[in-house]
Design a protein around this motif. Structure first.
Motif, PDB file in Angstrom:
ATOM      1  N   GLN A   1       9.195  -7.166  -5.255  1.00 15.68           N
ATOM      2  CA  GLN A   1       9.218  -8.681  -5.894  1.00 15.68           C
ATOM      3  C   GLN A   1       9.539  -9.513  -5.520  1.00 15.68           C
ATOM      4  O   GLN A   1       8.641 -10.578  -5.390  1.00 15.68           O
ATOM      5  CB  GLN A   1       9.918  -8.392  -7.257  1.00 15.68           C
ATOM      6  N   ASP A   2      11.009  -9.674  -4.761  1.00 11.33           N
ATOM      7  CA  ASP A   2      11.276 -11.271  -4.068  1.00 11.33           C
ATOM      8  C   ASP A   2      10.236 -11.612  -3.228  1.00 11.33           C
ATOM      9  O   ASP A   2      10.286 -12.644  -3.065  1.00 11.33           O
ATOM     10  CB  ASP A   2      12.450 -10.836  -3.498  1.00 11.33           C
ATOM     11  N   CYS A   3      10.053 -10.963  -1.840  1.00  9.63           N
ATOM     12  CA  CYS A   3       8.810 -11.081  -1.064  1.00  9.63           C
ATOM     13  C   CYS A   3       7.839 -11.315  -1.887  1.00  9.63           C
ATOM     14  O   CYS A   3       6.988 -12.927  -1.297  1.00  9.63           O
ATOM     15  CB  CYS A   3       8.558  -9.711  -0.454  1.00  9.63           C
ATOM     16  N   ARG A   4       7.107 -11.332  -2.747  1.00 15.84           N
ATOM     17  CA  ARG A   4       5.280 -11.033  -3.392  1.00 15.84           C
ATOM     18  C   ARG A   4       6.116 -12.673  -4.480  1.00 15.84           C
ATOM     19  O   ARG A   4       5.265 -13.995  -4.240  1.00 15.84           O
ATOM     20  CB  ARG A   4       5.386 -10.625  -4.816  1.00 15.84           C
ATOM     21  N   GLU A   5       7.301 -13.178  -5.073  1.00 19.73           N
ATOM     22  CA  GLU A   5       7.722 -14.642  -5.153  1.00 19.73           C
ATOM     23  C   GLU A   5       8.248 -15.411  -4.384  1.00 19.73           C
ATOM     24  O   GLU A   5       7.473 -16.354  -4.504  1.00 19.73           O
ATOM     25  CB  GLU A   5       8.852 -13.935  -6.460  1.00 19.73           C
ATOM     26  N   PHE A   6       8.517 -15.398  -3.433  1.00 23.11           N
ATOM     27  CA  PHE A   6       8.770 -16.271  -2.013  1.00 23.11           C
ATOM     28  C   PHE A   6       7.770 -16.390  -1.705  1.00 23.11           C
ATOM     29  O   PHE A   6       6.623 -17.804  -1.478  1.00 23.11           O
ATOM     30  CB  PHE A   6       9.356 -15.809  -1.368  1.00 23.11           C
ATOM     31  N   ALA A   7       6.277 -15.566  -1.897  1.00 25.04           N
ATOM     32  CA  ALA A   7       5.121 -15.640  -0.807  1.00 25.04           C
ATOM     33  C   ALA A   7       4.396 -16.977  -2.500  1.00 25.04           C
ATOM     34  O   ALA A   7       3.694 -17.944  -1.702  1.00 25.04           O
ATOM     35  CB  ALA A   7       4.301 -14.982  -0.516  1.00 25.04           C
ATOM     36  N   ASP A   8       4.238 -16.468  -2.596  1.00 23.86           N
ATOM     37  CA  ASP A   8       3.391 -17.258  -3.958  1.00 23.86           C
ATOM     38  C   ASP A   8       3.771 -18.201  -4.686  1.00 23.86           C
ATOM     39  O   ASP A   8       3.075 -19.718  -4.814  1.00 23.86           O
ATOM     40  CB  ASP A   8       3.673 -16.870  -5.563  1.00 23.86           C
ATOM     41  N   GLN A   9       5.503 -18.780  -4.167  1.00 27.62           N
ATOM     42  CA  GLN A   9       5.523 -20.104  -4.947  1.00 27.62           C
ATOM     43  C   GLN A   9       5.109 -21.360  -3.227  1.00 27.62           C
ATOM     44  O   GLN A   9       5.020 -22.141  -3.760  1.00 27.62           O
ATOM     45  CB  GLN A   9       7.566 -20.197  -4.606  1.00 27.62           C
ATOM     46  N   PHE A  10       6.048 -20.350  -2.769  1.00 28.22           N
ATOM     47  CA  PHE A  10       5.613 -20.615  -1.291  1.00 28.22           C
ATOM     48  C   PHE A  10       4.222 -21.734  -0.808  1.00 28.22           C
ATOM     49  O   PHE A  10       3.388 -23.140  -0.690  1.00 28.22           O
ATOM     50  CB  PHE A  10       5.814 -20.262   0.166  1.00 28.22           C
ATOM     51  N   ALA A  11       3.496 -21.055  -1.119  1.00 28.53           N
ATOM     52  CA  ALA A  11       2.151 -20.706  -0.913  1.00 28.53           C
ATOM     53  C   ALA A  11       1.552 -22.075  -2.345  1.00 28.53           C
ATOM     54  O   ALA A  11       0.327 -23.163  -1.954  1.00 28.53           O
ATOM     55  CB  ALA A  11       0.899 -19.445  -1.405  1.00 28.53           C
ATOM     56  N   ALA A  12       2.299 -21.732  -3.301  1.00 32.02           N
ATOM     57  CA  ALA A  12       1.737 -22.536  -4.900  1.00 32.02           C
ATOM     58  C   ALA A  12       2.187 -24.074  -4.073  1.00 32.02           C
ATOM     59  O   ALA A  12       1.498 -24.843  -4.269  1.00 32.02           O
ATOM     60  CB  ALA A  12       1.785 -22.274  -5.946  1.00 32.02           C
ATOM     61  N   ARG A  13       3.548 -24.737  -3.327  1.00 33.17           N
ATOM     62  CA  ARG A  13       4.016 -25.734  -3.570  1.00 33.17           C
ATOM     63  C   ARG A  13       3.251 -26.598  -2.907  1.00 33.17           C
ATOM     64  O   ARG A  13       3.251 -27.525  -2.192  1.00 33.17           O
ATOM     65  CB  ARG A  13       5.428 -25.030  -3.533  1.00 33.17           C
ATOM     66  N   VAL A  14       2.896 -25.616  -0.804  1.00 32.41           N
ATOM     67  CA  VAL A  14       2.548 -26.175  -0.083  1.00 32.41           C
ATOM     68  C   VAL A  14       1.498 -27.192   0.033  1.00 32.41           C
ATOM     69  O   VAL A  14       0.164 -27.312   0.226  1.00 32.41           O
ATOM     70  CB  VAL A  14       3.233 -26.153   1.012  1.00 32.41           C
ATOM     71  N   GLY A  15       0.092 -25.902  -0.602  1.00 33.37           N
ATOM     72  CA  GLY A  15      -1.375 -25.920  -1.318  1.00 33.37           C
ATOM     73  C   GLY A  15      -1.604 -26.093   0.387  1.00 33.37           C
ATOM     74  O   GLY A  15      -2.679 -25.129   0.502  1.00 33.37           O
ATOM     75  N   LYS A  16      -1.413 -26.375   1.740  1.00 33.11           N
ATOM     76  CA  LYS A  16      -2.734 -26.056   2.861  1.00 33.11           C
ATOM     77  C   LYS A  16      -1.066 -26.357   4.206  1.00 33.11           C
ATOM     78  O   LYS A  16      -0.273 -27.165   4.168  1.00 33.11           O
ATOM     79  CB  LYS A  16      -3.242 -26.773   2.759  1.00 33.11           C
TER      80      LYS A  16
END
Length: 211
Positions: free
Chosen positions: A41-56
């Motif tokens: 869950q922690d790994c997924r949460e980081f991945a989703d947050q990072f992808a959404a925030r950085v965009g590209k």
């Protein structure tokens, strides 16, 4: 002219829930291995947050003896929740790849994709590339029985791909894709492409051995 590949010698895919299945990539008749697993869950949460925030995002580093994987990320990302879990997972994946292929140097690329990077089905001219999609849709590939291989190298024409044969590597799975540069695998590299991102950007890790 279509290159003839006898049915008995067509490359196959190995998929399993055990990481040992990745070693099957050394079999002559295998051009894709997939370790199907669930991310924490922690790994997924980081991945989703990072992808959404950085965009590209697109970052490439060369690793030799050290595991300076923090260099893959901007400094602000090191403060996101779940970062320790994600970094530990990436480190484990890198160690697995190194144990399999013993490369002198390793090329590590981290990307966040909000568009389709490689929309056409194609074959990579590399020995073996490891892919993990941490967020978003996984890489699409074609079963060998649904591929008509042209005698010309490069991209396959869209009409050679049966839509019913398109498969997707699950998000979080570890996949090793055997390419055209693997000795003895010429004309047999796994056919694949980037999927449309869908409603969220993709966070993709790729590993290549460097000579």
């Amino acid at each position: 002219m279509i290159a003839e590949i006898e049915t008995a010698t067509r490359p196959v895919t190995v998929q399993n829930t055990h990481p040992e299945c990745l070693t099957e990539i050394f079999r002559e008749d295998v051009n894709l291995t997939v370790w199907q697993r669930e991310l924490s869950q922690d790994c997924r949460e980081f991945a989703d947050q990072f992808a959404a925030r950085v965009g590209k995002y697109n970052r490439f580093v060369t690793l030799e003896n050290s595991l300076s994987i923090w260099e893959l990320l901007p400094k602000w990302a090191l403060e996101l929740k779940g970062i320790e879990s994600w970094l530990a997972d990436v480190e484990d994946v890198i160690e697995m790849y190194r144990c399999l292929f013993e490369p002198d140097a390793l090329g590590v690329r981290l990307q966040v994709l909000d568009t389709t990077m490689c929309p056409r089905f194609h074959i990579d001219r590399v020995p073996a590339r490891l892919l993990v999609t941490y967020s978003g849709r996984g890489t699409e590939w074609i079963d060998e029985n649904d591929v008509e291989r042209s005698s010309s190298p490069g991209q396959l024409p869209e009409q050679s791909v049966a839509p019913s044969g398109i498969k997707e590597i699950p998000t979080g799975a570890v996949a090793i894709l055997k390419g055209e540069a693997w000795v003895g695998n010429e004309g047999r590299g796994i056919v694949h492409r980037s999927p449309a991102p869908g409603s969220a950007p993709r966070l993709l890790l790729s590993l290549d051995w460097l000579s």
